[in-house]
Write an enzyme that holds these catalytic residues in place. Structure first.
Site, PDB file in Angstrom:
ATOM      1  N   ARG A 209       0.848  -1.198   0.000  1.00 19.53           N
ATOM      2  CA  ARG A 209       0.000   0.000   0.000  1.00 19.53           C
ATOM      3  C   ARG A 209       0.872   1.233   0.000  1.00 19.53           C
ATOM      4  O   ARG A 209       1.755   1.364   0.838  1.00 19.53           O
ATOM      5  CB  ARG A 209      -0.861   0.025   1.275  1.00 19.53           C
TER       6      ARG A 209
ATOM      7  N   THR B 292      -1.332   7.421  -0.349  1.00 21.54           N
ATOM      8  CA  THR B 292      -2.646   7.298  -1.003  1.00 21.54           C
ATOM      9  C   THR B 292      -3.416   6.064  -0.524  1.00 21.54           C
ATOM     10  O   THR B 292      -4.618   5.956  -0.754  1.00 21.54           O
ATOM     11  CB  THR B 292      -2.479   7.151  -2.528  1.00 21.54           C
TER      12      THR B 292
ATOM     13  N   ASP C 258      -0.229  -4.257  12.067  1.00 25.91           N
ATOM     14  CA  ASP C 258       0.275  -4.540  10.718  1.00 25.91           C
ATOM     15  C   ASP C 258       0.579  -6.031  10.604  1.00 25.91           C
ATOM     16  O   ASP C 258       1.522  -6.537  11.214  1.00 25.91           O
ATOM     17  CB  ASP C 258       1.542  -3.703  10.462  1.00 25.91           C
TER      18      ASP C 258
ATOM     19  N   ASP D 197       4.178  -7.068   9.313  1.00 25.41           N
ATOM     20  CA  ASP D 197       5.226  -6.829  10.310  1.00 25.41           C
ATOM     21  C   ASP D 197       5.133  -7.821  11.462  1.00 25.41           C
ATOM     22  O   ASP D 197       6.152  -8.303  11.964  1.00 25.41           O
ATOM     23  CB  ASP D 197       5.117  -5.396  10.851  1.00 25.41           C
TER      24      ASP D 197
HETATM   25  C1  PRP Z   1      -1.331  -5.032   4.098  1.00 24.30           C
HETATM   26  C2  PRP Z   1      -2.151  -6.317   4.150  1.00 24.30           C
HETATM   27  C3  PRP Z   1      -2.954  -6.228   2.902  1.00 24.30           C
HETATM   28  C4  PRP Z   1      -3.202  -4.766   2.759  1.00 24.30           C
HETATM   29  C5  PRP Z   1      -4.591  -4.481   3.181  1.00 24.30           C
HETATM   30  O1  PRP Z   1      -0.274  -5.171   3.222  1.00 24.30           O
HETATM   31  O2  PRP Z   1      -1.350  -7.456   4.207  1.00 24.30           O
HETATM   32  O3  PRP Z   1      -2.308  -6.748   1.758  1.00 24.30           O
HETATM   33  O4  PRP Z   1      -2.272  -4.099   3.615  1.00 24.30           O
HETATM   34  O5  PRP Z   1      -4.877  -3.146   3.002  1.00 24.30           O
HETATM   35  P1  PRP Z   1      -5.917  -2.625   1.908  1.00 24.30           P
HETATM   36  O6  PRP Z   1      -7.129  -3.465   2.033  1.00 24.30           O
HETATM   37  O7  PRP Z   1      -6.126  -1.215   2.350  1.00 24.30           O
HETATM   38  O8  PRP Z   1      -5.265  -2.713   0.569  1.00 24.30           O
HETATM   39  P2  PRP Z   1       0.910  -4.107   3.144  1.00 24.30           P
HETATM   40  O9  PRP Z   1       0.660  -3.151   2.049  1.00 24.30           O
HETATM   41  O10 PRP Z   1       1.161  -3.533   4.492  1.00 24.30           O
HETATM   42  O11 PRP Z   1       2.126  -5.000   2.686  1.00 24.30           O
HETATM   43  P3  PRP Z   1       2.822  -6.243   3.418  1.00 24.30           P
HETATM   44  O12 PRP Z   1       1.834  -7.370   3.420  1.00 24.30           O
HETATM   45  O13 PRP Z   1       3.991  -6.488   2.554  1.00 24.30           O
HETATM   46  O14 PRP Z   1       3.192  -5.809   4.799  1.00 24.30           O
HETATM   47  N1  URA Z   2      -2.805  -3.721   6.708  1.00 24.10           N
HETATM   48  C1  URA Z   2      -2.548  -4.297   7.892  1.00 24.10           C
HETATM   49  O1  URA Z   2      -1.634  -5.114   8.012  1.00 24.10           O
HETATM   50  N2  URA Z   2      -3.303  -3.938   8.928  1.00 24.10           N
HETATM   51  C2  URA Z   2      -4.310  -3.060   8.838  1.00 24.10           C
HETATM   52  O2  URA Z   2      -4.987  -2.800   9.839  1.00 24.10           O
HETATM   53  C3  URA Z   2      -4.561  -2.481   7.588  1.00 24.10           C
HETATM   54  C4  URA Z   2      -3.787  -2.839   6.538  1.00 24.10           C
END
Ligand code: PRP
Ligand code: URA
Length: 209
Positions: free
Chosen positions: A104, A108, A200, A203
């Site tokens: 993400r 934005t 998160d 993480d």
């Molecule tokens: C997180 C999560 C989803 C996304 C959800 O990923 O694992 O993929 O955010 O958010 P959304 O519904 O608003 O798109 P992130 O972008 O943090 O990446 P990561 O999984 O690599 O930590």
């Molecule tokens: N991605 C995450 O990992 N946690 C949230 O709460 C939203 C997006």
């Protein structure tokens, strides 16, 4: 309109509560995500077709059932979706695994693609899109769009935790898709994190904070 299926089994709800707790470390977090994914996989695959299969027990011949040749694909959204793969492979070891890399944009909150490797025959497979978090819905919606563009016809979303905003986004963008969730939380905060949520997911799975 796309259907939302809430998996409210007591064991899944119990494990989700442990997942939410800030004291839960990465090792336990990963184990819980795998356990929840296995339990979700059990429900999500409820409509897999069966066929008769002649076998012989130590006593006599009989007709058993087996999952028919219909192909399955598991599509984790990187990174956090990776945490759900083992749970699904525990149940469907022959499934092919495709990866969609999205993160993400911090300003934005829109998904940015950085990787996509799918099985060649997605059009023949039932595909399970795995991501523990459905927040704005941008990532899951984009992943479904990739799959549709690649020819996929039968897609189901599997998210552990969702915000109402994310559910609405996916329902609007993809009214044909079923969404399986363990809980729908209250809302998103100003950083588009789910409240109360679990923080998160990437993480916490990989210990990167
Ligand atoms: C997180 C999560 C989803 C996304 C959800 O990923 O694992 O993929 O955010 O958010 P959304 O519904 O608003 O798109 P992130 O972008 O943090 O990446 P990561 O999984 O690599 O930590
Ligand atoms: N991605 C995450 O990992 N946690 C949230 O709460 C939203 C997006």
């Amino acid at each position: 309109m796309g259907k939302v299926i809430l998996l409210d089994h007591p064991l899944v709800q119990h494990k989700l509560t442990m997942l939410r707790m800030k004291e839960t470390g990465s090792k336990e977090f990963r184990e819980l995500v795998t356990e929840i994914s296995t339990l979700m996989g059990y429900e999500v695959t409820r409509d897999l077709e069966l066929e008769d299969f002649e076998i012989e027990t130590p006593i006599c011949k009989t007709i058993g059932k087996r999952v028919s040749g219909k192909k399955v694909g598991i599509i984790p959204i990187l990174r956090a979706g990776l945490g759900m793969v083992d749970g699904f492979l525990n149940l469907i070891p022959m499934a092919k695994v495709g990866h969609i890399g999205l993160y993400r944009d911090p300003d934005t909150f829109e998904p940015v693609e950085y990787y996509c490797k799918l099985p060649k025959d997605v059009h023949e497979r039932t595909l399970y899109v795995l991501d523990p978090m459905l927040a704005t819905g941008g990532s899951t919606s984009a992943a479904i769009s990739f799959l549709k563009k690649a020819g996929a016809k039968n897609i189901k979303c599997v998210n552990i935790l969702a915000a109402p905003e994310g559910i609405e986004r996916v329902k609007t963008d993809h009214p044909d898709i079923e969404i399986y969730v363990v809980a729908i939380d209250e809302k998103l905060n100003e950083d588009a994190y789910i409240i109360p949520g679990l923080g998160d997911a990437g993480d916490r799975l990989f210990g990167t904070k």
